[in-house]
Design a protein around this motif. Structure first.
Motif, short mmCIF file in Angstrom:
data_model
loop_
_atom_site.label_atom_id
_atom_site.label_comp_id
_atom_site.label_asym_id
_atom_site.label_seq_id
_atom_site.Cartn_x
_atom_site.Cartn_y
_atom_site.Cartn_z
N GLY A 60 0.81 -1.21 0.00
CA GLY A 60 0.00 0.00 0.00
C GLY A 60 0.85 1.27 0.00
N ARG A 61 1.91 1.27 0.76
CA ARG A 61 2.77 2.45 0.80
C ARG A 61 3.51 2.65 -0.53
NH1 ARG A 61 2.66 4.52 5.76
NH2 ARG A 61 2.10 3.15 7.50
N ALA A 62 3.87 1.57 -1.19
CA ALA A 62 4.50 1.69 -2.50
C ALA A 62 3.53 2.31 -3.50
CB ALA A 62 4.97 0.32 -2.98
N ALA A 63 2.28 1.85 -3.49
CA ALA A 63 1.27 2.42 -4.37
C ALA A 63 0.99 3.87 -4.03
CB ALA A 63 -0.02 1.59 -4.29
N MET A 64 0.91 4.18 -2.72
CA MET A 64 0.68 5.56 -2.28
C MET A 64 1.81 6.47 -2.73
SD MET A 64 -1.58 7.38 -0.53
CE MET A 64 -2.42 6.37 0.68
N SER A 65 3.04 5.97 -2.67
CA SER A 65 4.20 6.76 -3.10
C SER A 65 4.13 7.04 -4.60
CB SER A 65 5.49 6.02 -2.76
OG SER A 65 6.62 6.73 -3.22
N LEU A 66 3.72 6.06 -5.39
CA LEU A 66 3.61 6.24 -6.83
C LEU A 66 2.58 7.30 -7.17
CD1 LEU A 66 4.24 5.40 -9.76
CD2 LEU A 66 2.53 3.59 -9.52
N ILE A 67 1.40 7.20 -6.54
CA ILE A 67 0.36 8.20 -6.80
C ILE A 67 0.81 9.57 -6.32
CG2 ILE A 67 -2.01 8.87 -6.31
CD1 ILE A 67 -2.70 5.94 -5.97
N GLY A 68 1.41 9.61 -5.12
CA GLY A 68 1.84 10.88 -4.56
C GLY A 68 2.88 11.58 -5.41
N ASN A 69 3.84 10.84 -5.94
CA ASN A 69 4.86 11.45 -6.81
C ASN A 69 4.24 12.04 -8.06
OD1 ASN A 69 7.00 10.89 -5.09
ND2 ASN A 69 7.44 8.90 -6.03
N ASN A 70 3.22 11.36 -8.59
CA ASN A 70 2.54 11.89 -9.78
C ASN A 70 1.77 13.16 -9.45
OD1 ASN A 70 2.24 10.05 -12.53
ND2 ASN A 70 2.95 8.88 -10.77
N ILE A 71 1.12 13.18 -8.29
CA ILE A 71 0.38 14.37 -7.88
C ILE A 71 1.33 15.55 -7.71
CG2 ILE A 71 -0.97 15.40 -6.01
CD1 ILE A 71 -2.22 12.63 -5.57
N LYS A 72 2.46 15.32 -7.09
CA LYS A 72 3.42 16.40 -6.85
C LYS A 72 4.06 16.92 -8.13
CE LYS A 72 5.53 13.94 -3.63
NZ LYS A 72 6.49 13.54 -2.56
N GLN A 73 4.12 16.09 -9.16
CA GLN A 73 4.74 16.53 -10.42
C GLN A 73 3.73 17.07 -11.43
OE1 GLN A 73 8.36 13.89 -11.62
NE2 GLN A 73 6.90 12.50 -10.66
N ALA A 74 2.44 16.90 -11.17
CA ALA A 74 1.42 17.33 -12.12
C ALA A 74 1.58 18.80 -12.49
CB ALA A 74 0.04 17.08 -11.53
N TRP A 75 1.33 19.11 -13.75
CA TRP A 75 1.42 20.45 -14.33
C TRP A 75 2.85 20.91 -14.59
CZ3 TRP A 75 -3.38 22.05 -15.49
CH2 TRP A 75 -4.45 21.65 -14.67
N PHE A 76 3.85 20.10 -14.27
CA PHE A 76 5.23 20.59 -14.41
C PHE A 76 5.59 20.80 -15.88
CE2 PHE A 76 9.70 19.65 -15.33
CZ PHE A 76 10.30 20.70 -14.65
N GLY A 77 6.27 21.90 -16.12
CA GLY A 77 6.83 22.22 -17.43
C GLY A 77 7.88 23.30 -17.27
N ASN A 285 -3.14 9.73 2.87
CA ASN A 285 -2.12 10.76 2.87
C ASN A 285 -2.62 11.92 2.03
OD1 ASN A 285 0.28 12.11 3.28
ND2 ASN A 285 1.56 10.36 2.77
N THR A 286 -2.05 13.08 2.22
CA THR A 286 -2.40 14.27 1.45
C THR A 286 -1.16 14.81 0.78
OG1 THR A 286 -4.21 14.83 2.97
CG2 THR A 286 -3.41 16.58 1.55
N PHE A 287 -1.27 15.07 -0.51
CA PHE A 287 -0.12 15.52 -1.30
C PHE A 287 -0.42 16.90 -1.89
CE2 PHE A 287 -0.32 10.89 -1.50
CZ PHE A 287 0.94 10.55 -1.04
N VAL A 288 0.61 17.74 -1.91
CA VAL A 288 0.49 19.09 -2.46
C VAL A 288 0.85 19.07 -3.94
CG1 VAL A 288 1.35 21.45 -2.34
CG2 VAL A 288 1.03 20.15 -0.24
#
Length: 304
Positions: A60-77, A285-288
């Motif tokens: 579960g934590r591995a999956a949460m980390s994967l989703i969280g990393n994507n959320i934190k990188q969203a919109w990057f350019g 968890n909550t990701f920014v």
């Protein structure tokens, strides 16, 4: 005469157990056996519960980390200029798309529509620019399944990852991810009974870019954060006011490991009772979304 008395006394001393004594001994033996057996079964059950809990925690934590990393990188350019709406980057797509009932076509990235119906299994799409020089070993320039994402005609490589639940007949739902590097979706985490996304929105659009409205409904989040006219040439895309995304996953064990009913609070805050002897684990968890928030919000990520 003395010899006869001695023989009689010797015979009396050699008598066996009575029936009552045998029954008492058997009863005590059975009690000891039942106690040891119960102790063994309890220890075995506790060990199985601990094993399943550990496995669920790790996966579960591995999956949460994967989703969280994507959320934190969203919109990057990479920034390439400025406009009245802020920084203009070389990523001009939609960094976040949320659906309350999953995607209409999960593996068709040209179709970003949401599925109709009300199955209550949400979907989340996250996009951001990556290095066009991909490295499969290091995971550079790859999607959620480790597949290289090719650059477009302008040399910009954009990852699009979609997370959603898939339920197969006779099985608990599994969390899947489809990436645009390879349209074949892959399971991220099995035995996921439910996923709830909570969207923190900067409704008043203040200078702090911090969330002041929270909802678990993607439709409501879209209403609070619609696309402004002129996108993508000018303006903002939909969901751009989403500053944080909370992720809650309810996992269930494969094996029957609980001896009694389990009382737990689900991802919707409702107290539930599991009677099927399977163990439930709630991870949240909550990701920014760092590319939407102010520096003060990015510095500290809230945890729940």
């Amino acid at each position: 005469m003395n010899l006869i008395k001695y023989s009689t006394l010797k015979l009396r001393r050699q008598h066996g157990f009575s029936l009552i004594e045998l029954m008492v001994s058997l009863t005590i033996g059975l009690v000891v056996i039942l106690f040891v057996t119960s102790l063994y079964i309890g220890s075995k059950s506790s060990s199985r519960l601990q094993d399943d809990n550990t496995r669920m925690q790790e996966d579960g934590r591995a999956a949460m980390s994967l989703i969280g990393n994507n959320i934190k990188q969203a919109w990057f350019g990479e920034p390439r200029g400025y406009s009245l709406f802020g920084v203009v980057s070389d990523f001009q797509g939609r960094g976040l798309i949320a659906c309350d009932n999953g995607f209409a076509a999960p593996t068709n990235f040209a179709n970003d529509g949401c599925a109709a119906g009300a199955d209550g299994q949400p979907g989340l799409q996250l996009s951001y620019k990556v290095n066009s020089a991909s490295n499969l070993t290091l995971g550079i320039g790859t999607d959620c399944n480790g597949q290289a994402v090719p650059a477009d005609a302008s040399g910009v490589a954009v990852v699009i990852n979609r997370f959603y639940l898939v339920k197969k007949t006779g099985e608990a739902p599994s969390l899947y991810c489809a990436g645009n590097g390879n349209v074949i979706p892959q399971p991220v985490l099995q035995n996921v009974e439910n996923v709830v996304f909570t969207y923190g929105i900067d409704e008043n659009n203040d200078a702090y870019s911090s969330p002041d409205f929270f909802t678990t409904s993607a439709a409501t989040a879209l209403t609070k954060s619609p696309a402004s006219p002129g996108f993508p040439a000018t303006g903002f895309p939909a969901f751009k006011k989403v500053i944080t995304v909370g992720v809650c996953m309810q996992l269930v064990s494969t094996n029957l490991v609980t001896q009694g009913d389990q009382t737990y609070t689900d991802c919707n805050g409702v107290v539930q009772k599991g009677t099927d002897h399977k163990f439930r684990l709630i991870l949240q968890n909550t990701f920014v979304m760092r590319n939407n928030s102010a520096t003060t919000v990015r510095d500290v990520e809230p945890r729940t």
